[in-house]
Design a protein around this motif. Structure first.
Motif, PDB file in Angstrom:
ATOM      1  N   THR A 156       0.834  -1.201   0.000  1.00  0.00           N
ATOM      2  CA  THR A 156       0.000   0.000   0.000  1.00  0.00           C
ATOM      3  C   THR A 156       0.868   1.250   0.000  1.00  0.00           C
ATOM      4  OG1 THR A 156      -1.776  -1.156   1.150  1.00  0.00           O
ATOM      5  CG2 THR A 156      -1.797   1.239   1.253  1.00  0.00           C
ATOM      6  N   ALA A 175       2.427   1.676  -3.463  1.00  0.00           N
ATOM      7  CA  ALA A 175       1.465   2.200  -4.440  1.00  0.00           C
ATOM      8  C   ALA A 175       1.198   3.683  -4.206  1.00  0.00           C
ATOM      9  CB  ALA A 175       0.169   1.407  -4.370  1.00  0.00           C
ATOM     10  N   VAL A 214      -6.882   3.254  -2.968  1.00  0.00           N
ATOM     11  CA  VAL A 214      -5.842   2.278  -2.590  1.00  0.00           C
ATOM     12  C   VAL A 214      -5.663   2.259  -1.078  1.00  0.00           C
ATOM     13  CG1 VAL A 214      -3.357   1.820  -2.718  1.00  0.00           C
ATOM     14  CG2 VAL A 214      -4.632   2.327  -4.791  1.00  0.00           C
ATOM     15  N   GLY A 244      -6.716  -1.545   0.151  1.00  0.00           N
ATOM     16  CA  GLY A 244      -5.590  -2.455   0.404  1.00  0.00           C
ATOM     17  C   GLY A 244      -5.632  -3.079   1.783  1.00  0.00           C
TER      18      GLY A 244
END
Length: 131
Positions: A45, A48, A75, A79
């Motif tokens: 996470t 990203a 996200v 996540g």
């Protein structure tokens, strides 16, 4: 002279690649579903989010950056939530976490304790409802 935005993008991309690599190593090296979910929810996470931040800095202010911010929020929420759902499903199915006292079988491979002893791979008698 290199623009400060270019340096920021390069640093964010490098940090993103690092945390994504840590997640991949975690998926490969960690012994059970609980530890692997931790690698997914934390380092992937963050990797990203850093990658999306690099793209936002590269685009500058505008509509694309707003869309990247929405994607980063997505996200950030999904996540860890997905990792929690996977861990909850494993716990509800009775999957016991890996300990140093016994081997763990996960993903087609067996991870043995560091002292070389062997123990039952699955303990289904401990599962139960953990709600």
């Amino acid at each position: 002279m290199v623009a400060p935005a270019t340096v920021a993008v390069a640093l964010l991309v490098a940090a993103s690649a690092f945390f994504s690599l840590v997640a991949v190593v975690g998926f490969y090296r960690l012994p059970d579903v609980y530890a692997r979910a931790h690698a997914a929810s934390k380092s992937e996470t963050l990797g990203a989010l850093l990658g999306l931040s690099a793209a936002a800095v590269a685009f500058g202010p505008g509509r694309e950056t707003f869309r990247l911010a929405l994607l980063a929020l997505f996200v950030l929420v999904t996540g860890p939530t997905a990792a929690h759902a996977i861990v909850r499903a494993a716990a509800d199915a009775g999957t016991a976490p890996w300990t140093r006292d016994r081997a763990a079988t996960d993903g087609g491979r067996t991870v043995t304790p560091s002292d070389g002893t062997t123990a039952p791979a699955d303990r289904t008698d401990e599962g139960g409802d953990r709600r």
